[in-house]
Design a protein around this motif. Structure first.
Motif, short mmCIF file in Angstrom:
data_model
loop_
_atom_site.label_atom_id
_atom_site.label_comp_id
_atom_site.label_asym_id
_atom_site.label_seq_id
_atom_site.Cartn_x
_atom_site.Cartn_y
_atom_site.Cartn_z
N MET A 85 0.81 -1.22 0.00
CA MET A 85 0.00 0.00 0.00
C MET A 85 0.85 1.28 0.00
N VAL A 86 2.15 1.15 -0.11
CA VAL A 86 3.02 2.33 -0.14
C VAL A 86 2.66 3.19 -1.36
N PRO A 87 2.46 4.49 -1.19
CA PRO A 87 2.09 5.33 -2.34
C PRO A 87 3.20 5.35 -3.39
N LEU A 88 2.81 5.32 -4.62
CA LEU A 88 3.78 5.42 -5.70
C LEU A 88 4.21 6.87 -5.88
N PRO A 89 5.44 7.10 -6.36
CA PRO A 89 5.97 8.47 -6.45
C PRO A 89 5.36 9.28 -7.58
N ALA A 90 5.27 10.59 -7.34
CA ALA A 90 4.73 11.50 -8.35
C ALA A 90 5.83 12.23 -9.11
N PHE B 70 11.85 6.23 -3.28
CA PHE B 70 11.09 4.97 -3.24
C PHE B 70 12.03 3.79 -3.45
N VAL B 71 12.89 3.87 -4.44
CA VAL B 71 13.83 2.78 -4.73
C VAL B 71 14.80 2.59 -3.58
N HIS B 72 15.32 3.69 -3.05
CA HIS B 72 16.29 3.57 -1.96
C HIS B 72 15.69 2.87 -0.75
N ARG B 73 14.47 3.21 -0.40
CA ARG B 73 13.86 2.68 0.82
C ARG B 73 13.34 1.26 0.66
N ARG B 74 13.09 0.84 -0.57
CA ARG B 74 12.47 -0.48 -0.77
C ARG B 74 13.23 -1.33 -1.78
N GLN C 22 2.35 5.24 -15.23
CA GLN C 22 3.41 6.25 -15.30
C GLN C 22 4.23 6.28 -14.02
N ALA C 23 3.55 6.17 -12.88
CA ALA C 23 4.26 6.17 -11.60
C ALA C 23 5.18 4.95 -11.50
N MET C 24 4.70 3.82 -11.96
CA MET C 24 5.54 2.61 -11.95
C MET C 24 6.74 2.78 -12.87
N ALA C 25 6.52 3.43 -14.00
CA ALA C 25 7.62 3.66 -14.93
C ALA C 25 8.70 4.52 -14.29
N ARG C 26 8.29 5.50 -13.47
CA ARG C 26 9.29 6.33 -12.78
C ARG C 26 10.15 5.47 -11.85
N VAL C 27 9.50 4.55 -11.13
CA VAL C 27 10.25 3.70 -10.21
C VAL C 27 11.20 2.79 -10.98
N LEU C 28 10.72 2.19 -12.05
CA LEU C 28 11.57 1.30 -12.85
C LEU C 28 12.76 2.06 -13.44
N ALA C 29 12.52 3.29 -13.88
CA ALA C 29 13.62 4.09 -14.42
C ALA C 29 14.65 4.40 -13.34
N LEU D 133 12.99 -5.13 -2.03
CA LEU D 133 11.71 -5.71 -2.44
C LEU D 133 11.42 -5.51 -3.93
N LEU D 134 12.27 -4.79 -4.61
CA LEU D 134 12.03 -4.47 -6.02
C LEU D 134 12.77 -5.44 -6.94
N PRO D 135 12.17 -5.72 -8.11
CA PRO D 135 10.90 -5.17 -8.64
C PRO D 135 9.66 -5.95 -8.23
N ALA D 136 9.83 -6.95 -7.34
CA ALA D 136 8.68 -7.80 -6.98
C ALA D 136 7.53 -6.99 -6.40
N LEU D 137 7.85 -5.97 -5.60
CA LEU D 137 6.79 -5.16 -5.01
C LEU D 137 5.93 -4.51 -6.09
N LEU D 138 6.55 -4.03 -7.15
CA LEU D 138 5.78 -3.44 -8.23
C LEU D 138 4.85 -4.47 -8.88
N SER D 139 5.31 -5.71 -8.95
CA SER D 139 4.47 -6.77 -9.53
C SER D 139 3.23 -6.99 -8.69
N VAL D 140 3.38 -7.00 -7.36
CA VAL D 140 2.22 -7.16 -6.48
C VAL D 140 1.29 -5.96 -6.62
N MET D 141 1.85 -4.78 -6.63
CA MET D 141 1.03 -3.57 -6.72
C MET D 141 0.27 -3.50 -8.05
#
Length: 434
Positions: free
Chosen positions: A312-317, A325-329, A362-369, A332-340
């Motif tokens: 339930m962690v908010p995705l970044p804007a 987001f990447v630093h703190r988690r 788009q928010a997920m794309a920011r995290v992946l980038a 768990l990445l990228p598995a967390l994005l798969s669950v979300m």
């Protein structure tokens, strides 16, 4: 009806191929696990090991059980040939598993399994065989999905009777490890969600994952078009549609991501609005309980529980928030994005729209980038001793807080050199977070 049959491994002298490998060979499917009934298991195991360049070892010296690990993950289990082959086959679970094949390809079929195989029908050999090993009830549901068969009516009744007997205490429950293995065989299939629905229909899910069933009939509204139970199953389905080779902890996390909602459900008496505050944390605790009960490895339990707890962690804007987001988690990445994403795609209620799904993507794309730009954490710019000297303090929580703040600043690109790191720690010491 059947595909062209694959070649069989070399038969040990006097051997009969039995069980699932015989069934699969008749279906034209190559097996990975072979069960053999042989006059001399030790000699047969050594011969098979030599022929396949595998390794043979004894499983049960007293009963004469042997195993061979062959290349490419193939396994051979060898047991003594019974005095009465027909009687032995008639003690098995289903007719399609109660067949044997000799070295000439002749089929021994005392229960009519070949006809059931052609009809894609799953039929028990006898009701007492299901009761003798209640795990066979779970296996029936698993075979329906993994083999594409359908339970015939009397067998379905027999499975339901086993479930009732287990629920009422008339039958001893199978060991948790055996139930876990059946669940994992089911979860490994692309249609795992359908298999779990079948377990529910047969009365077996209540004996396996009662916490998951608490979501039955709990309507959420808003983004959700399904009750909590069916939403969890749909999230698993969405995950497997995108990631058919997802590891088991990820599958469990998708299935259990909202398992905490029923226990956190509240409704405002004035507005009627529902809430599920803290369901992620409650769900993480329940995931730990469930998977511990099923005897999963500790690392898998921790991984699945952490994913449930973070979903339930908010995705970044913004890009900066994405780096944080990447630093703190990161672990768990990228598995967390798969669950979300599975959670989001399983929600198609009235509040959902193409625009909202696009914004989520788009928010997920920011995290992946950000993850691609910084796949691992930057090396520390200061040692603990350096931070203690700057703070003028001995080891303790304050040093750890400063180190974490510095690491995050480095990950965000705000601090790049040791001199900048020292300046950062001095500023932090003047105004540390409360």
């Amino acid at each position: 009806m059947f595909r062209r049959r694959p070649p069989l491994p070399p038969f040990p002298p006097g051997a009969l191929l039995v069980g699932g490998a015989a069934r699969d060979w008749l279906r034209g499917v190559a097996a990975k696990d072979y069960d053999w009934a042989v006059p001399d298991p030790r000699a047969a195991a050594l011969a098979l090991a030599g022929a396949t360049r595998g390794a043979a070892f004894v499983l049960d010296d007293e009963r004469g059980y042997w195993r061979v690990h062959a290349p490419d993950g193939v396994q051979h289990d060898l047991v003594p040939l019974p005095a009465d082959l027909n009687a032995d086959l008639q003690r098995r679970d289903f007719t399609v598993n109660a067949m044997g094949i000799d070295a000439n390809g002749r089929v021994l079929d005392p229960t009519g399994g070949l006809g059931d195989l052609r009809a894609r029908r799953l039929r028990m050999v006898a009701p007492e065989n299901l009761r003798a090993d209640p795990l066979r009830a779970w296996r029936a549901a698993r075979f329906e999905v993994t083999l594409g068969f359908r339970l015939e009516a009397a067998t379905e009744t027999g499975v339901r009777e086993v479930a009732a007997g287990l629920a009422g205490g008339a039958l001893p429950p199978p060991a948790p490890e055996r139930v876990r293995d059946e669940l994992h065989a089911l979860l490994g299939h692309p249609e795992a969600a359908r298999g779990l629905l079948r377990l529910e229909a047969l009365g077996l899910l209540a004996l396996t994952l009662p916490e998951l069933r608490e979501g039955l009939g709990l309507i959420q509204g808003g983004f959700h078009h399904l009750d909590v139970f069916h939403h969890n199953l749909e999230a698993l389905h969405q995950l497997l549609a995108r990631e058919p080779h997802a590891p088991l902890p990820l599958r469990w996390a998708a299935l259990l991501h909202d398992v905490g909602k029923p226990r956190t459900h509240a409704r405002d008496p004035q507005t009627g609005r529902q809430s599920f505050h803290g369901h992620d944390k409650v769900g993480a605790a329940l995931t730990t309980q469930i998977l511990t009960r099923l005897k999963l490895p500790g690392d898998d339990i921790r991984r699945a529980s952490a994913l449930v707890g973070a979903h339930m962690v908010p995705l970044p804007a913004t890009e900066r928030e994405a780096r944080r987001f990447v630093h703190r988690r990161r672990e768990l990445l990228p598995a967390l994005l798969s669950v979300m994403l599975a959670d989001r795609e399983a929600a198609r209620g009235p509040a959902s729209s193409g625009a909202s799904r696009h914004a989520y993507a788009q928010a997920m794309a920011r995290v992946l980038a950000a993850l691609e730009d910084q796949p691992s954490a930057p090396p520390p710019l200061l040692r603990g001793e350096d931070i203690m000297a700057l703070l003028g303090t001995p080891p303790g929580p304050r040093v750890g807080q400063a180190a974490r703040a510095l690491a995050e600043a480095a990950a965000l690109g705000e601090v790049r050199t040791p001199d900048e790191a020292r300046a950062f720690v001095r500023r932090w010491a003047q105004d540390p977070p409360g």
